[in-house]
Enzyme design. Structure first.
Site, short mmCIF file in Angstrom:
data_model
loop_
_atom_site.label_atom_id
_atom_site.label_comp_id
_atom_site.label_asym_id
_atom_site.label_seq_id
_atom_site.Cartn_x
_atom_site.Cartn_y
_atom_site.Cartn_z
N CYS A 76 0.96 -1.18 0.06
CA CYS A 76 -0.04 0.10 0.07
C CYS A 76 0.92 1.16 -0.06
O CYS A 76 0.66 2.26 -0.76
CB CYS A 76 -1.02 -0.01 1.36
SG CYS A 76 -2.47 -1.04 1.06
N CYS A 117 -8.48 -3.05 -4.10
CA CYS A 117 -7.80 -3.69 -5.00
C CYS A 117 -8.28 -4.98 -4.77
O CYS A 117 -8.59 -5.62 -3.75
CB CYS A 117 -6.28 -3.81 -4.40
SG CYS A 117 -5.48 -2.23 -4.84
N CYS A 129 -7.21 -7.92 -2.41
CA CYS A 129 -7.28 -7.51 -0.88
C CYS A 129 -8.80 -7.39 -0.35
O CYS A 129 -8.96 -6.50 0.46
CB CYS A 129 -6.58 -6.39 -0.57
SG CYS A 129 -4.64 -6.69 -0.96
N CYS A 177 -5.41 1.60 4.25
CA CYS A 177 -4.42 1.58 3.56
C CYS A 177 -3.20 2.50 3.81
O CYS A 177 -2.29 2.49 3.27
CB CYS A 177 -4.79 1.60 2.07
SG CYS A 177 -5.83 3.24 1.94
FE1 SF4 Z 1 -1.31 -3.59 -2.70
FE2 SF4 Z 1 -3.68 -4.64 -1.70
FE3 SF4 Z 1 -2.58 -2.28 -0.88
FE4 SF4 Z 1 -3.81 -2.56 -3.32
S1 SF4 Z 1 -4.74 -2.72 -1.32
S2 SF4 Z 1 -1.82 -1.62 -2.66
S3 SF4 Z 1 -2.87 -4.78 -3.63
S4 SF4 Z 1 -1.85 -4.37 -0.51
#
Ligand code: SF4
Length: 227
Positions: A115, A197, A200, A223
Site C-alpha cells: 500500500c 484492490c 485485498c 491502506c
Molecule cells: Fe497492494 Fe492490496 Fe494495498 Fe492494493 S490494497 S496496494 S494490492 S496491499
C-alpha cells in the site's frame, strides 16, 4: 499552527452541521483549483456533489494496477459523463516491476509496504499541487472512521482534508444515488460493500461493517491514505 491549519479547524467546527453541498461550496470558494476530490470509484457521489459546487473539479483516482475491471470502467464512465476532470495517478513501478524488485504477491506478504508503494506515495505526489482534498469517508463505515471531521487538518501532508458526507449513512448515499442517477461501481450490486484492490477485497456478509471485506483476516483495516 499555521494559517491553513487554523482555517481547517475553524471550518470543521462551523460546518459540522452543514449539508454536504454547503461544505463543498465552502471548499470551492476557498480553494478553487487548489481543491480536488479523491475517488476510489466505488461510487461517484462526492465527485457529483463537488462538480455542482465547482464544475470541472479535479477527481483524483489512484490506479494501483490491481483494480477490478469494473472499477476502471466506472472511472472511465465518470470521466465521460460528468463535469469533472479525472486525473489518474499511478505508482512509480508497474506490478511487474514491483514483482521483480520485491517478489510476487507482496500484497499477501507485506500489505503495508504494498500500500505504501502503490497508494500512499503516489497520492502524496499527486496531491502536492493542491491545498485541500475531499474524500468520501463516512463515520458509519467502521470504528476507525467514527470521528472523521467534515473538515480537518491532514498533518502528514499539510493540507485541508474535507469529508463532506462524513455524517451520511449508507441509506443517505443510496437515496442520493437514486435521486441523481449517480454512477456506481457494479460490484456494489454483487456483494461488495467497499471496493479496493482485487487481491485485498472480498464480498461482505450480512451484519459485517462495510469495510470488513478489505484485507480480511490480515489484521489491517486502512491502506494508510487516511492515517
Ligand atoms: Fe497492494 Fe492490496 Fe494495498 Fe492494493 S490494497 S496496494 S494490492 S496491499
Amino acid at each position: 499552527m499555521n494559517g491553513l491549519e487554523q482555517l481547517a479547524i475553524r471550518a470543521g467546527q462551523e460546518l459540522e452541521d452543514s449539508p454536504a453541498p454547503e461544505i463543498l461550496r465552502w471548499a470551492a470558494d476557498t480553494f478553487g483549483s487548489r481543491f480536488c476530490v479523491t475517488s476510489s470509484m466505488a461510487d461517484a457521489v462526492v465527485a457529483h456533489l463537488a462538480s455542482r459546487a465547482l464544475p470541472g473539479v479535479d477527481v483524483v483516482f489512484l490506479d494501483t494496477g490491481y483494480h477490478f475491471p469494473e472499477t476502471i470502467g466506472t472511472r472511465d464512465a465518470v470521466a465521460a459523463v460528468m463535469d469533472v476532470r479525472v486525473i489518474t495517478l499511478t505508482p512509480r513501478q508497474s506490478v511487474a516491476e514491483q514483482d521483480a524488485a520485491y517478489g510476487s504477491q507482496l500484497h499477501d506478504r507485506d500489505p503495508d509496504l504494498c500500500c505504501a508503494l502503490r497508494k500512499v506515495r503516489p497520492l502524496e505526489e499527486g496531491l502536492a499541487r493542491y491545498d485541500a482534498w475531499a474524500t468520501g469517508l463516512r463515520r458509519d463505515e467502521s470504528p476507525t472512521r467514527a470521528h472523521t471531521p467534515v473538515v480537518g487538518w491532514d498533518a502528514r501532508r499539510g493540507k485541508v482534508k474535507i469529508a463532506p458526507i462524513a455524517r451520511w449513512t449508507q441509506q443517505d448515499v443510496d437515496a442520493y444515488v437514486t435521486e441523481h442517477g449517480v454512477l456506481v461501481n457494479p460490484l456494489l450490486m454483487d456483494g461488495y460493500a467497499s471496493i479496493g484492490c482485487a487481491p485485498c477485497t472480498r464480498r461482505t456478509t450480512a451484519g459485517e461493517d462495510a469495510r470488513a471485506g478489505r484485507w480480511a483476516g490480515r489484521g489491517k483495516t486502512e491502506c494508510g491514505l487516511h492515517g
